[in-house]
Design a protein around this motif. Structure first.
Motif, PDB file in Angstrom:
ATOM      1  N   MET A 205       9.097  19.700   5.066  1.00  0.00           N
ATOM      2  CA  MET A 205       8.927  19.602   3.629  1.00  0.00           C
ATOM      3  C   MET A 205       8.808  21.016   3.047  1.00  0.00           C
ATOM      4  O   MET A 205       8.160  21.882   3.640  1.00  0.00           O
ATOM      5  CB  MET A 205       7.691  18.779   3.299  1.00  0.00           C
ATOM      6  CG  MET A 205       7.825  17.311   3.684  1.00  0.00           C
ATOM      7  SD  MET A 205       6.408  16.307   3.166  1.00  0.00           S
ATOM      8  CE  MET A 205       6.655  16.254   1.379  1.00  0.00           C
ATOM      9  N   GLU A 346       8.970  12.820   2.181  1.00  0.00           N
ATOM     10  CA  GLU A 346       7.701  12.197   2.571  1.00  0.00           C
ATOM     11  C   GLU A 346       7.912  11.136   3.646  1.00  0.00           C
ATOM     12  O   GLU A 346       7.124  11.025   4.605  1.00  0.00           O
ATOM     13  CB  GLU A 346       7.050  11.578   1.336  1.00  0.00           C
ATOM     14  CG  GLU A 346       5.746  10.852   1.610  1.00  0.00           C
ATOM     15  CD  GLU A 346       5.190  10.155   0.376  1.00  0.00           C
ATOM     16  OE1 GLU A 346       4.630   9.055   0.528  1.00  0.00           O
ATOM     17  OE2 GLU A 346       5.348  10.705  -0.729  1.00  0.00           O
ATOM     18  N   GLN A 350       5.952  12.477   6.753  1.00  0.00           N
ATOM     19  CA  GLN A 350       4.581  11.980   6.664  1.00  0.00           C
ATOM     20  C   GLN A 350       4.472  10.510   7.047  1.00  0.00           C
ATOM     21  O   GLN A 350       3.625  10.142   7.855  1.00  0.00           O
ATOM     22  CB  GLN A 350       4.046  12.214   5.250  1.00  0.00           C
ATOM     23  CG  GLN A 350       3.919  13.691   4.900  1.00  0.00           C
ATOM     24  CD  GLN A 350       3.412  13.909   3.493  1.00  0.00           C
ATOM     25  OE1 GLN A 350       3.333  12.993   2.675  1.00  0.00           O
ATOM     26  NE2 GLN A 350       3.069  15.150   3.173  1.00  0.00           N
ATOM     27  N   ARG A 351       5.330   9.680   6.494  1.00  0.00           N
ATOM     28  CA  ARG A 351       5.218   8.239   6.729  1.00  0.00           C
ATOM     29  C   ARG A 351       6.032   7.779   7.941  1.00  0.00           C
ATOM     30  O   ARG A 351       5.826   6.668   8.441  1.00  0.00           O
ATOM     31  CB  ARG A 351       5.639   7.494   5.468  1.00  0.00           C
ATOM     32  CG  ARG A 351       4.725   7.821   4.288  1.00  0.00           C
ATOM     33  CD  ARG A 351       5.247   7.316   2.961  1.00  0.00           C
ATOM     34  NE  ARG A 351       5.306   5.856   2.916  1.00  0.00           N
ATOM     35  CZ  ARG A 351       5.797   5.168   1.893  1.00  0.00           C
ATOM     36  NH1 ARG A 351       6.282   5.814   0.838  1.00  0.00           N
ATOM     37  NH2 ARG A 351       5.805   3.852   1.918  1.00  0.00           N
TER      38      ARG A 351
END
Length: 500
Positions: A205, A346, A350-351
């Protein structure tokens, strides 16, 4: 220029595991220095992720398709008295690439930098001059990186402690966020997407990536975007040919099964068909695989918990597609930023889930190179970045094929699926099967601050004294030019070891 030690003593037997760019570069340099080098490759062709396949008159590059940082290739070939012009035809693309936004409008990125500045100015008042400053900053980082940083082995932080680097540390922005850095210059979402795309596709990111990596923007937007005629497979063939001319032996379809050690050194390499003595080994295949599958437990340095905590660059879902007509609106490189950049990032980092509304990339090399598709046909390479380690059964692949083709056809303004004569997918499980890729990664470790330089997995094994590593899981990082540099550094370290 990295100094390579001169020959010293008898020829040594050196095994290289993996015939990607890092392994071939290392092998060529070591053979040039007078050693017996054998490159062992589990697949039936060379190139690693830059393999190709041909079918029905189409030739597909299976991996790399962006040719940036041309000086890295030239510097490597110069070691052997050659130049790019001697070896393959390099075509600068104009436009370098196109970016598709939510309004279905495409913005062409011109090869001429002043034209690009004018384009930025049209989109956002003042952005033209800001781009000049942003790219000048990126060029500074690129020059310092290439001259002082990227060719270092990353053994210790002391490698980077010099009066020159200390004075330049603030300008290099190792501890600043790429996202914040970009937003000091630009506000318009289209310009930010254009500036940040290399980070999403090859790293992490933007908020977690050091601003140092604006050097990539300098390379892509100022040096230019190129294409090797015939495809990236031609570049891989060139590395193989140079290595062979120096005396390297290539053994394909020969997976390594074990590294036999004693007294802290590899003594023999055991493959599916032979046993070979080794004075040194370079592992340019997947780092974790080499440690966990080829070494006994006492010889392993990084445990499973270490790899579980790493931030990997994306894996990807790929489609290789042959179409029996031309597609007028496509450029050579097409970036589809018609959905939410932040959401996709994301969901990757992250997910860790299959994306809701993914960004994707379409390469259409037949726009530039008629040799990669039959006459009147189009060669398409479609890439969607995804999280590593996702399950990828055929129904999921097909779901995303239909989703991406819906958007591609909408942009093109014509039907494409009805004209597909060849289709092949490639995803996480294929990266694991073909490359033993940790978590099915496509690009290696993300270039986050906590995984830069000395914080990457060590290029030299801390436990096995004559075992070295190269490739995208060690210094300097993911991408073809970094792989070439990694192989060069590893060869240098082997020569220092052999001459000590």
């Amino acid at each position: 220029m990295l100094h390579i030690p001169t020959r010293n003593g008898a020829r040594k037997n050196i095994g290289v595991i993996g015939a990607g760019f890092a392994g071939m570069a290392a092998g060529a340099i070591l053979a040039k220095e007078g050693h017996n080098v054998t490159v062992l490759e589990k697949n039936d062709t060379i190139g690693g992720r830059a393999r190709t396949f041909s079918e029905m008159g189409f030739t597909f590059d299976m991996g790399p398709s962006w040719y940036w940082m041309p000086d890295v290739y030239q510097r490597f070939f110069g070691r052997f008295g050659r130049s790019v012009a001697d070896l393959y035809q390099l075509q600068q693309l104009d436009p370098g690439f196109a970016v598709v936004f939510a309004d279905n409008a495409a913005v062409d990125i011109p090869a001429d930098f002043e034209e690009l500045c004018h384009l930025f100015e049209q989109i956002e008042t003042g952005a033209g001059d800001k781009l000049r400053r942003f790219i000048a900053d990126g060029e500074f980082k690129y020059r310092v990186g290439m001259d002082d940083m990227v060719y270092k082995p990353g053994h210790s932080i002391t490698e980077f402690i010099s009066l020159r680097l200390f004075g330049q540390a603030l300008r290099l922005q190792l501890f600043s966020s790429f996202s914040k850095h970009a937003r000091r210059f630009f506000k318009d979402p289209k310009l930010l997407a254009l500036i940040e795309f290399p980070v999403l596709f090859l790293g992490a990111m933007p908020k977690d990536t050091p601003a140092l990596y604006s050097l990539m923007n300098y390379s892509g937007l100022k040096q230019g975007t190129f294409y090797p005629m015939g495809g990236f497979g031609k570049v891989a063939d060139t590395f193989r040919d140079i290595a062979r001319q120096e005396g390297v032996q290539f053994r394909t379809s020969e997976a390594v099964e074990k590294l036999e050690t004693s007294n802290g050194r590899v003594r023999h390499i055991h493959t599916v068909s032979r046993s070979m003595p080794a004075d040194a080994v370079i592992g340019s295949a997947d780092y974790r695989h080499i440690e966990h599958a080829l070494l006994s437990p006492p010889d392993r340095h990084y445990q499973d918990s270490y790899w579980a905590e790493r931030t990997f660059a994306p894996s990807c879902l790929l489609f290789y597609i042959g179409v029996n007509k031309r597609i007028t609106r496509l450029r050579h490189h097409n970036l589809f930023f018609d959905q939410d950049f932040g959401l996709h990032a994301e969901e990757i980092y992250q997910r860790k889930m299959w994306p809701t509304a993914p960004l994707f990339y379409v390469c259409c090399p037949s726009v530039t190179d008629p040799s990669v598709a039959p006459e009147g046909h189009e060669n398409l390479f479609i890439l969607m970045p995804i999280a590593t380690n996702l399950p990828d059964p055929e129904p999921i692949r097909e779901h995303y094929y239909q989703l991406l083709m819906d958007r591609l056809e909408k942009f093109a303004g014509e039907t494409i699926r009805d004209h597909v004569v060849l289709k092949r997918s490639y995803c996480v499980s294929d990266f694991k099967n073909d490359y033993n890729a940790c978590q099915g990664n496509a690009y290696g470790l993300a270039n986050t601050l906590r995984q830069t330089a000395v914080l990457k997995p060590k290029l030299k094994s801390p436990k096995v004294h004559n075992l070295f590593f190269a490739g995208q899981l060690t210094v300097p990082g993911p991408g073809v030019p970094p792989a070439i540099i990694s192989g060069t550094i590893a060869a240098h370290e082997v020569l220092k070891y052999l001459n000590s």
